[in-house]
Design a protein around this motif. Structure first.
Motif, PDB file in Angstrom:
ATOM      1  N   SER A  32       0.831  -1.119  -0.087  1.00  0.00           N
ATOM      2  CA  SER A  32       0.043   0.054   0.027  1.00  0.00           C
ATOM      3  C   SER A  32       0.816   1.134   0.025  1.00  0.00           C
ATOM      4  O   SER A  32       0.483   2.134  -0.820  1.00  0.00           O
ATOM      5  CB  SER A  32      -0.949  -0.195   1.214  1.00  0.00           C
ATOM      6  OG  SER A  32      -0.179   0.118   2.091  1.00  0.00           O
ATOM      7  N   THR A  33       2.145   1.114   0.697  1.00  0.00           N
ATOM      8  CA  THR A  33       3.000   2.345   0.563  1.00  0.00           C
ATOM      9  C   THR A  33       4.313   1.941   0.389  1.00  0.00           C
ATOM     10  O   THR A  33       4.653   0.615   0.662  1.00  0.00           O
ATOM     11  CB  THR A  33       2.601   3.110   1.989  1.00  0.00           C
ATOM     12  OG1 THR A  33       3.108   2.180   2.912  1.00  0.00           O
ATOM     13  CG2 THR A  33       1.309   3.694   1.959  1.00  0.00           C
ATOM     14  N   PRO A  71       5.824   2.969  18.348  1.00  0.00           N
ATOM     15  CA  PRO A  71       4.864   3.408  18.893  1.00  0.00           C
ATOM     16  C   PRO A  71       3.596   3.705  18.534  1.00  0.00           C
ATOM     17  O   PRO A  71       2.561   3.899  18.932  1.00  0.00           O
ATOM     18  CB  PRO A  71       5.712   4.991  19.178  1.00  0.00           C
ATOM     19  CG  PRO A  71       6.583   5.129  18.418  1.00  0.00           C
ATOM     20  CD  PRO A  71       6.815   3.892  17.621  1.00  0.00           C
ATOM     21  N   TYR A  72       3.410   3.466  17.150  1.00  0.00           N
ATOM     22  CA  TYR A  72       2.076   3.555  16.528  1.00  0.00           C
ATOM     23  C   TYR A  72       1.476   2.333  15.823  1.00  0.00           C
ATOM     24  O   TYR A  72       0.681   2.286  15.314  1.00  0.00           O
ATOM     25  CB  TYR A  72       2.286   4.651  15.443  1.00  0.00           C
ATOM     26  CG  TYR A  72       2.642   5.924  15.766  1.00  0.00           C
ATOM     27  CD1 TYR A  72       1.787   6.715  16.595  1.00  0.00           C
ATOM     28  CD2 TYR A  72       4.126   6.163  15.602  1.00  0.00           C
ATOM     29  CE1 TYR A  72       2.444   7.999  16.972  1.00  0.00           C
ATOM     30  CE2 TYR A  72       4.516   7.582  16.018  1.00  0.00           C
ATOM     31  CZ  TYR A  72       3.843   8.284  16.550  1.00  0.00           C
ATOM     32  OH  TYR A  72       4.115   9.775  16.990  1.00  0.00           O
ATOM     33  N   GLU A 135      -3.887  10.054  12.849  1.00  0.00           N
ATOM     34  CA  GLU A 135      -3.366   9.456  14.128  1.00  0.00           C
ATOM     35  C   GLU A 135      -1.909   9.169  14.200  1.00  0.00           C
ATOM     36  O   GLU A 135      -1.058   8.955  15.126  1.00  0.00           O
ATOM     37  CB  GLU A 135      -3.951   7.854  14.037  1.00  0.00           C
ATOM     38  CG  GLU A 135      -5.487   7.751  14.385  1.00  0.00           C
ATOM     39  CD  GLU A 135      -5.820   8.388  15.689  1.00  0.00           C
ATOM     40  OE1 GLU A 135      -5.041   8.068  16.597  1.00  0.00           O
ATOM     41  OE2 GLU A 135      -6.742   8.933  15.728  1.00  0.00           O
ATOM     42  N   ILE A 136      -1.224   9.273  13.115  1.00  0.00           N
ATOM     43  CA  ILE A 136       0.218   9.208  13.078  1.00  0.00           C
ATOM     44  C   ILE A 136       0.874  10.616  12.452  1.00  0.00           C
ATOM     45  O   ILE A 136       1.298  10.379  11.374  1.00  0.00           O
ATOM     46  CB  ILE A 136       0.828   8.027  12.390  1.00  0.00           C
ATOM     47  CG1 ILE A 136       0.139   6.934  13.119  1.00  0.00           C
ATOM     48  CG2 ILE A 136       2.367   7.856  12.439  1.00  0.00           C
ATOM     49  CD1 ILE A 136       0.468   5.578  12.242  1.00  0.00           C
ATOM     50  N   PRO A 137       0.524  11.547  12.862  1.00  0.00           N
ATOM     51  CA  PRO A 137       0.775  12.730  12.338  1.00  0.00           C
ATOM     52  C   PRO A 137       2.322  13.236  12.285  1.00  0.00           C
ATOM     53  O   PRO A 137       3.153  12.729  12.998  1.00  0.00           O
ATOM     54  CB  PRO A 137       0.280  13.941  13.322  1.00  0.00           C
ATOM     55  CG  PRO A 137       0.299  13.352  14.718  1.00  0.00           C
ATOM     56  CD  PRO A 137       0.192  11.825  14.220  1.00  0.00           C
ATOM     57  N   ALA A 138       2.738  13.770  11.131  1.00  0.00           N
ATOM     58  CA  ALA A 138       4.172  14.267  10.724  1.00  0.00           C
ATOM     59  C   ALA A 138       5.138  12.996  10.799  1.00  0.00           C
ATOM     60  O   ALA A 138       6.317  13.539  10.952  1.00  0.00           O
ATOM     61  CB  ALA A 138       4.578  15.379  11.727  1.00  0.00           C
ATOM     62  N   VAL A 139       4.791  11.834  10.743  1.00  0.00           N
ATOM     63  CA  VAL A 139       5.455  10.654  10.786  1.00  0.00           C
ATOM     64  C   VAL A 139       5.301   9.780   9.591  1.00  0.00           C
ATOM     65  O   VAL A 139       6.279   9.551   8.749  1.00  0.00           O
ATOM     66  CB  VAL A 139       5.430   9.757  12.094  1.00  0.00           C
ATOM     67  CG1 VAL A 139       6.287   8.550  11.978  1.00  0.00           C
ATOM     68  CG2 VAL A 139       5.961  10.518  13.407  1.00  0.00           C
ATOM     69  N   PHE A 140       4.095   9.502   9.438  1.00  0.00           N
ATOM     70  CA  PHE A 140       3.906   8.498   8.326  1.00  0.00           C
ATOM     71  C   PHE A 140       3.860   9.082   7.036  1.00  0.00           C
ATOM     72  O   PHE A 140       4.624   8.847   6.079  1.00  0.00           O
ATOM     73  CB  PHE A 140       2.628   7.809   8.535  1.00  0.00           C
ATOM     74  CG  PHE A 140       2.221   6.487   7.959  1.00  0.00           C
ATOM     75  CD1 PHE A 140       3.039   5.240   8.233  1.00  0.00           C
ATOM     76  CD2 PHE A 140       1.749   6.548   6.824  1.00  0.00           C
ATOM     77  CE1 PHE A 140       2.895   4.274   7.588  1.00  0.00           C
ATOM     78  CE2 PHE A 140       1.540   5.542   5.940  1.00  0.00           C
ATOM     79  CZ  PHE A 140       2.209   4.116   6.427  1.00  0.00           C
ATOM     80  N   TRP A 141       2.786   9.846   6.742  1.00  0.00           N
ATOM     81  CA  TRP A 141       2.927  10.616   5.143  1.00  0.00           C
ATOM     82  C   TRP A 141       3.970  11.549   4.811  1.00  0.00           C
ATOM     83  O   TRP A 141       4.267  11.644   3.674  1.00  0.00           O
ATOM     84  CB  TRP A 141       1.607  11.037   4.802  1.00  0.00           C
ATOM     85  CG  TRP A 141       0.388   9.856   4.855  1.00  0.00           C
ATOM     86  CD1 TRP A 141      -0.469   9.773   5.572  1.00  0.00           C
ATOM     87  CD2 TRP A 141       0.370   8.879   4.171  1.00  0.00           C
ATOM     88  NE1 TRP A 141      -1.285   8.922   5.513  1.00  0.00           N
ATOM     89  CE2 TRP A 141      -0.696   8.139   4.695  1.00  0.00           C
ATOM     90  CE3 TRP A 141       1.064   8.297   3.030  1.00  0.00           C
ATOM     91  CZ2 TRP A 141      -1.175   6.909   3.762  1.00  0.00           C
ATOM     92  CZ3 TRP A 141       0.729   7.048   2.365  1.00  0.00           C
ATOM     93  CH2 TRP A 141      -0.499   6.267   2.981  1.00  0.00           C
TER      94      TRP A 141
END
Length: 177
Positions: A32-33, A71-72, A135-141
């Protein structure tokens, strides 16, 4: 003398729905990513499985809890499993609809199943994208980019919806004749 049935485009509408089902299946199979940066690459599937490596030949694979998402990982695994279940339900609905449409059984129900499967196929990756963004801001995308697993179900959903509309239109044409 037996009358020969004309096989027009209306006889092949099931192929459109089946194509949507196949694309939905491929969206579950493909990642997916993906992440490519500083000589490292990672492919990530909806269910949290990842496979990656670096330019030095090191490779690894595992689940999100084993990787940098630790952590996520609960949040990622939750939305990943929900998205996978939505895509599997969409796949089943589109496959049943295509088979029954081909055999010309209960056309209205088949159009509804194709429509619902198409909508679920579109909703799955959209919910996945925006849930991870929230939910996973500034980390995932910021690091990962969407891959085939995000785009294919949207195309599949469009095909399922178009297939449902085509099935309804084809039945109206048959009633006029």
């Amino acid at each position: 003398m037996a009358q020969i049935k004309k096989r027009g485009w209306t006889q092949h509408t099931w192929k459109l729905i089946m194509a949507g089902g196949v694309l939905t299946l491929l969206s579950i199979v493909f990642p997916s990513t993906f992440f490519i940066e500083s000589g490292a690459w990672v492919l990530l599937w909806y269910i949290g499985f990842w496979w990656g490596g670096d330019i030095y030949g090191g490779e690894g694979m595992g689940f999100a809890s084993d990787f940098f998402l630790s952590p996520y990982d609960d949040r990622y695994m939750t939305i990943g499993v929900i998205t996978t279940v939505l895509l599997i339900i969409a796949l089943i609905l589109m496959a049943i609809s295509a088979i029954n449409t081909k055999n010309e059984r209960n056309i209205k129900l088949n159009a509804g199943m194709s429509l619902l499967g198409g909508i679920l196929a579109i909703i799955g990756p959209i919910v996945y994208y925006f849930y991870l963004d929230a939910e996973i801001p500034a980390v995932f995308w910021d690091h990962f980019l969407p891959f085939l697993g995000i785009f294919l179900p949207i195309i599949a959903g469009i095909l399922g919806i178009i297939g449902a509309i085509t099935v309804v239109y084809a039945t109206k044409l048959k009633r006029k004749v």
